[in-house]
Scaffold this motif. Structure first.
Motif, PDB file in Angstrom:
ATOM      1  N   ALA A  26      -6.425   9.357  -2.754  1.00 29.96           N
ATOM      2  CA  ALA A  26      -7.486   8.522  -1.956  1.00 29.96           C
ATOM      3  C   ALA A  26      -8.599   8.008  -2.710  1.00 29.96           C
ATOM      4  CB  ALA A  26      -8.112   9.718  -0.815  1.00 29.96           C
ATOM      5  N   LEU A  85      -1.531   9.527   6.686  1.00 37.33           N
ATOM      6  CA  LEU A  85      -0.819   8.855   7.532  1.00 37.33           C
ATOM      7  C   LEU A  85       0.148   8.090   6.779  1.00 37.33           C
ATOM      8  CD1 LEU A  85      -3.589   7.300   9.790  1.00 37.33           C
ATOM      9  CD2 LEU A  85      -1.929   8.734  10.446  1.00 37.33           C
ATOM     10  N   HIS A  86      -0.260   7.468   5.602  1.00 35.30           N
ATOM     11  CA  HIS A  86       0.765   6.612   4.572  1.00 35.30           C
ATOM     12  C   HIS A  86       1.824   7.648   4.374  1.00 35.30           C
ATOM     13  CE1 HIS A  86      -0.904   2.904   4.473  1.00 35.30           C
ATOM     14  NE2 HIS A  86      -2.103   3.349   3.931  1.00 35.30           N
ATOM     15  N   ASN A 135      -3.249  14.451  -1.909  1.00 36.11           N
ATOM     16  CA  ASN A 135      -3.837  13.272  -0.991  1.00 36.11           C
ATOM     17  C   ASN A 135      -5.193  13.044  -1.512  1.00 36.11           C
ATOM     18  OD1 ASN A 135      -1.374  13.175   0.212  1.00 36.11           O
ATOM     19  ND2 ASN A 135      -2.186  14.416   2.203  1.00 36.11           N
ATOM     20  N   LEU A 139      -9.559   5.171  -0.694  1.00 33.50           N
ATOM     21  CA  LEU A 139      -9.330   5.246   0.789  1.00 33.50           C
ATOM     22  C   LEU A 139      -9.711   6.749   1.210  1.00 33.50           C
ATOM     23  CD1 LEU A 139      -5.671   3.509   0.838  1.00 33.50           C
ATOM     24  CD2 LEU A 139      -7.568   2.340   1.713  1.00 33.50           C
ATOM     25  N   GLN A 140      -9.754   6.687   2.713  1.00 36.52           N
ATOM     26  CA  GLN A 140      -9.933   8.110   3.279  1.00 36.52           C
ATOM     27  C   GLN A 140      -8.740   8.847   3.054  1.00 36.52           C
ATOM     28  OE1 GLN A 140     -12.899   9.165   4.489  1.00 36.52           O
ATOM     29  NE2 GLN A 140     -13.800   7.161   3.819  1.00 36.52           N
ATOM     30  N   GLU A 141      -9.191  10.088   2.869  1.00 30.67           N
ATOM     31  CA  GLU A 141      -7.827  11.242   2.761  1.00 30.67           C
ATOM     32  C   GLU A 141      -7.011  10.880   4.036  1.00 30.67           C
ATOM     33  OE1 GLU A 141      -7.019  15.777   1.567  1.00 30.67           O
ATOM     34  OE2 GLU A 141      -8.999  15.029   1.589  1.00 30.67           O
ATOM     35  N   THR A 158      -6.341   8.587   5.910  1.00 29.62           N
ATOM     36  CA  THR A 158      -5.559   7.373   5.540  1.00 29.62           C
ATOM     37  C   THR A 158      -4.292   7.615   4.604  1.00 29.62           C
ATOM     38  OG1 THR A 158      -7.417   6.035   6.036  1.00 29.62           O
ATOM     39  CG2 THR A 158      -5.493   4.968   4.997  1.00 29.62           C
ATOM     40  N   ARG A 198       0.768  -1.213  -0.045  1.00 28.15           N
ATOM     41  CA  ARG A 198      -0.181  -0.031   0.024  1.00 28.15           C
ATOM     42  C   ARG A 198       0.910   1.214  -0.028  1.00 28.15           C
ATOM     43  NH1 ARG A 198      -4.787   0.394  -1.756  1.00 28.15           N
ATOM     44  NH2 ARG A 198      -5.765  -0.836  -0.055  1.00 28.15           N
ATOM     45  N   GLU A 199       2.106   1.391   0.886  1.00 28.20           N
ATOM     46  CA  GLU A 199       2.903   2.435   0.645  1.00 28.20           C
ATOM     47  C   GLU A 199       3.583   2.573  -0.434  1.00 28.20           C
ATOM     48  OE1 GLU A 199       4.101   2.058   5.430  1.00 28.20           O
ATOM     49  OE2 GLU A 199       5.342   1.303   4.004  1.00 28.20           O
TER      50      GLU A 199
END
Length: 203
Positions: free
Chosen positions: A164, A176-177, A160, A169-171, A173, A146-147
């Motif tokens: 996302a 955080l990545h 971002n 995915l959520q922004e 999240t 994922r990273e």
């Protein structure tokens, strides 16, 4: 020869299209996702269909089966910049006409597409003979899949919010990545993280 190229990255799509269309007898139609690929394949017969393994709608190799059905059995090959040898083997076992690493040079890509169009199955011998550990880039060794997906999109200059949306995915999240990537790559910010990855030849 008519080729359908499906990839969700504009830059990658444009580069691969340019590689292939440098040959006078190759025409390339590009689409950004699996649904568009299936729709195009159902309306027109292509000599070869190239699908990005990680684009929206693929769900692993499920998408490949849908594209094969939509294209009335025409050759479908998988492209990837990060997939492992086991994914390539699974794709071939499921009926893929080939597996094309995105690291291939222009000439090799053209030759591979011609090979597939001729009814053969293509996969780079050195790719299948090397271990995943041997092929894994030193920088990628410490990153999750994922990273790597997030980092690849940082290299393309996506925000971002765009990342996302692409990865569903959520922004928060993605933020955080990005933070984790900066820490792992010893980068001060997202721009430097992308530069480190590009300079190292990761993408």
């Amino acid at each position: 020869m008519k080729v359908l190229l499906a990839d969700d990255h504009d830059l990658v799509r444009d580069a691969l299209k340019a590689y292939l269309e440098s040959e006078k007898d190759i025409v390339v139609i590009t689409v950004p996702d699996l649904n568009s690929a299936c729709e195009a394949a159902s309306k027109s017969l292509f000599d070869v269909v190239l699908l990005d393994y990680a684009m929206p709608g693929m769900n692993g190799l499920e998408g490949m089966s849908k594209a094969m059905e939509a294209g009335d059995g025409r050759p479908v090959a998988i492209m990837s910049g990060t997939a492992s040898k086991s994914v390539a083997q699974s794709a071939l076992a499921a009926g893929a006409a080939g597996f094309l690493p995105k690291t291939m040079g222009a000439k090799s890509l053209v030759n591979a597409v011609r090979f597939i169009a001729a009814g053969e199955t293509y996969v780079p011998v050195d790719f299948m003979n090397s271990s995943d550990a041997e092929r894994k880039h030193p920088i990628a060794a410490d990153l999750s899949s994922r990273e790597l997906e997030v980092l690849e999109r940082l290299c393309l200059g996506l925000a971002n919010k765009e990342i996302a949306r692409e990865l569903d995915l959520q922004e928060v999240t993605i933020k955080l990545h990005v933070k984790t990537l900066c820490r792992k790559l010893h980068a001060k910010n997202r721009t430097q993280a992308a530069l480190i990855a590009k300079d190292a030849g990761l993408f």
